[in-house]
Write a protein that holds these residues in place. Structure first.
Motif, PDB file in Angstrom:
ATOM      1  N   LYS A 137      38.209  37.099  37.511  1.00 50.25           N
ATOM      2  CA  LYS A 137      38.936  37.091  38.778  1.00 50.25           C
ATOM      3  C   LYS A 137      38.580  38.354  39.567  1.00 50.25           C
ATOM      4  O   LYS A 137      38.273  39.396  38.981  1.00 50.25           O
ATOM      5  CB  LYS A 137      40.449  37.071  38.522  1.00 50.25           C
ATOM      6  CG  LYS A 137      40.942  35.872  37.727  1.00 50.25           C
ATOM      7  CD  LYS A 137      42.443  35.963  37.500  1.00 50.25           C
ATOM      8  CE  LYS A 137      42.952  34.794  36.661  1.00 50.25           C
ATOM      9  NZ  LYS A 137      42.423  34.846  35.280  1.00 50.25           N
ATOM     10  N   PRO A 138      38.606  38.266  40.891  1.00 51.50           N
ATOM     11  CA  PRO A 138      38.344  39.458  41.699  1.00 51.50           C
ATOM     12  C   PRO A 138      39.251  40.613  41.281  1.00 51.50           C
ATOM     13  O   PRO A 138      40.452  40.428  41.051  1.00 51.50           O
ATOM     14  CB  PRO A 138      38.651  38.988  43.125  1.00 51.50           C
ATOM     15  CG  PRO A 138      38.335  37.521  43.094  1.00 51.50           C
ATOM     16  CD  PRO A 138      38.792  37.059  41.730  1.00 51.50           C
ATOM     17  N   TYR A 172      28.897  40.491  45.918  1.00 54.13           N
ATOM     18  CA  TYR A 172      30.225  40.250  45.347  1.00 54.13           C
ATOM     19  C   TYR A 172      30.444  41.028  44.049  1.00 54.13           C
ATOM     20  O   TYR A 172      31.527  40.967  43.466  1.00 54.13           O
ATOM     21  CB  TYR A 172      30.476  38.754  45.121  1.00 54.13           C
ATOM     22  CG  TYR A 172      29.342  37.980  44.486  1.00 54.13           C
ATOM     23  CD1 TYR A 172      29.189  37.924  43.104  1.00 54.13           C
ATOM     24  CD2 TYR A 172      28.429  37.287  45.274  1.00 54.13           C
ATOM     25  CE1 TYR A 172      28.166  37.211  42.528  1.00 54.13           C
ATOM     26  CE2 TYR A 172      27.400  36.565  44.707  1.00 54.13           C
ATOM     27  CZ  TYR A 172      27.270  36.528  43.333  1.00 54.13           C
ATOM     28  OH  TYR A 172      26.242  35.815  42.764  1.00 54.13           O
ATOM     29  N   VAL A 185      34.127  41.946  43.177  1.00 55.26           N
ATOM     30  CA  VAL A 185      34.768  42.380  44.416  1.00 55.26           C
ATOM     31  C   VAL A 185      35.553  41.239  45.050  1.00 55.26           C
ATOM     32  O   VAL A 185      36.670  41.415  45.538  1.00 55.26           O
ATOM     33  CB  VAL A 185      33.706  42.919  45.402  1.00 55.26           C
ATOM     34  CG1 VAL A 185      34.354  43.332  46.722  1.00 55.26           C
ATOM     35  CG2 VAL A 185      32.950  44.089  44.781  1.00 55.26           C
ATOM     36  N   ARG A 186      34.978  40.053  45.035  1.00 62.80           N
ATOM     37  CA  ARG A 186      35.582  38.881  45.671  1.00 62.80           C
ATOM     38  C   ARG A 186      34.901  37.632  45.125  1.00 62.80           C
ATOM     39  O   ARG A 186      33.917  37.727  44.395  1.00 62.80           O
ATOM     40  CB  ARG A 186      35.399  38.947  47.202  1.00 62.80           C
ATOM     41  CG  ARG A 186      33.955  39.111  47.611  1.00 62.80           C
ATOM     42  CD  ARG A 186      33.731  39.026  49.099  1.00 62.80           C
ATOM     43  NE  ARG A 186      32.375  39.419  49.459  1.00 62.80           N
ATOM     44  CZ  ARG A 186      31.305  38.675  49.282  1.00 62.80           C
ATOM     45  NH1 ARG A 186      31.408  37.471  48.729  1.00 62.80           N
ATOM     46  NH2 ARG A 186      30.095  39.107  49.638  1.00 62.80           N
ATOM     47  N   ARG A 187      35.412  36.482  45.503  1.00 61.61           N
ATOM     48  CA  ARG A 187      34.785  35.232  45.091  1.00 61.61           C
ATOM     49  C   ARG A 187      33.387  35.136  45.709  1.00 61.61           C
ATOM     50  O   ARG A 187      33.210  35.418  46.897  1.00 61.61           O
ATOM     51  CB  ARG A 187      35.637  34.045  45.545  1.00 61.61           C
ATOM     52  CG  ARG A 187      35.017  32.680  45.224  1.00 61.61           C
ATOM     53  CD  ARG A 187      35.979  31.568  45.530  1.00 61.61           C
ATOM     54  NE  ARG A 187      35.333  30.257  45.497  1.00 61.61           N
ATOM     55  CZ  ARG A 187      35.880  29.165  44.967  1.00 61.61           C
ATOM     56  NH1 ARG A 187      37.075  29.229  44.419  1.00 61.61           N
ATOM     57  NH2 ARG A 187      35.246  28.001  44.990  1.00 61.61           N
ATOM     58  N   LYS A 189      30.071  33.599  47.455  1.00 57.06           N
ATOM     59  CA  LYS A 189      29.803  32.537  48.426  1.00 57.06           C
ATOM     60  C   LYS A 189      28.500  31.864  48.019  1.00 57.06           C
ATOM     61  O   LYS A 189      27.552  32.528  47.607  1.00 57.06           O
ATOM     62  CB  LYS A 189      29.690  33.116  49.836  1.00 57.06           C
ATOM     63  CG  LYS A 189      30.968  33.772  50.333  1.00 57.06           C
ATOM     64  CD  LYS A 189      30.762  34.417  51.692  1.00 57.06           C
ATOM     65  CE  LYS A 189      32.030  35.132  52.156  1.00 57.06           C
ATOM     66  NZ  LYS A 189      31.823  35.883  53.419  1.00 57.06           N
TER      67      LYS A 189
END
Length: 208
Positions: A137-138, A172, A185-187, A189
């Protein structure tokens, strides 16, 4: 002996699917950019729509080194989420622990990354996680266990030795290679994920 056999099978699969699954396979494809077998050089008949979609699904599966049941499960989840199912599918697969260990440069191939996880070398938020399919998870911090960092394969990785065969670290991930740690860092893309796949063909295969 088993390692050599696995290596040969990965080269053969790479040639059949037209993508390099390992650095060794990449060298083979440069020299022999055609399929395996005695008819590999021959011009192939145009493939059916089903065969094209099947091959694309197999390409995606091979790049993540997962079983068919795992891909089907991920696809069902991807369809339930908002947005495009194909893009969701790749993004979900990319958040697997073994995939991110590879992207961070801790391993040279997805098989090696999976082995690192299964052999309990990887910590997530300070706890050992030995499931390659574990979804990061982020904000979670992933690192090589301190007493594993002294092992030669990880020392090699920490020096950046795998960078010659891996894509650039995606945005990411925040990676500290010397300390063998990273955080998501984040989902991801889909456009950022370094896998070769026409995801719409995979969606069409499972929607038939």
């Amino acid at each position: 002996m088993a390692s050599k056999s696995r290596s040969r099978s990965q080269v053969r699969l790479s040639r059949a699917l037209g993508i390099a699954l390992t650095p060794k396979a990449a060298r083979y494809l440069e020299r022999r950019p055609y399929g395996p077998g005695e008819h590999g050089r021959a011009r192939r008949r145009s493939e059916s729509d089903y065969a094209v979609r099947l091959k694309e699904k197999q390409r995606l599966r091979a790049q993540y080194g997962i079983r068919e049941a795992q891909l089907q499960k991920a696809f069902k989840e991807a369809r339930r989420q908002e947005g495009l199912a194909g893009e969701n599918l790749v993004e979900l697969l990319e958040m697997r622990l073994d995939a991110l260990v590879l992207r961070a440069g801790f391993a040279r191939t997805i098989a090696q990354a999976r082995q690192d996880v299964v052999h309990r070398h990887i910590l997530v938020d300070g706890k050992i996680v030995d499931r390659p399919s574990y979804r990061i998870k982020p904000g979670q911090i992933v690192q090589v266990k301190p007493n594993s960092q002294t092992k030669v394969p990880f020392q090699v990785a920490a020096r950046g030795a795998h960078r010659d065969v891996l894509p650039a670290v995606p945005e990411y991930l925040n990676v500290d290679l010397e300390k063998l740690r990273f955080d998501l860092v984040r989902r991801p893309k889909r456009a950022e994920v370094p896998v070769q796949c026409e995801v719409q063909l995979v969606v069409e295969f499972y929607s038939r």
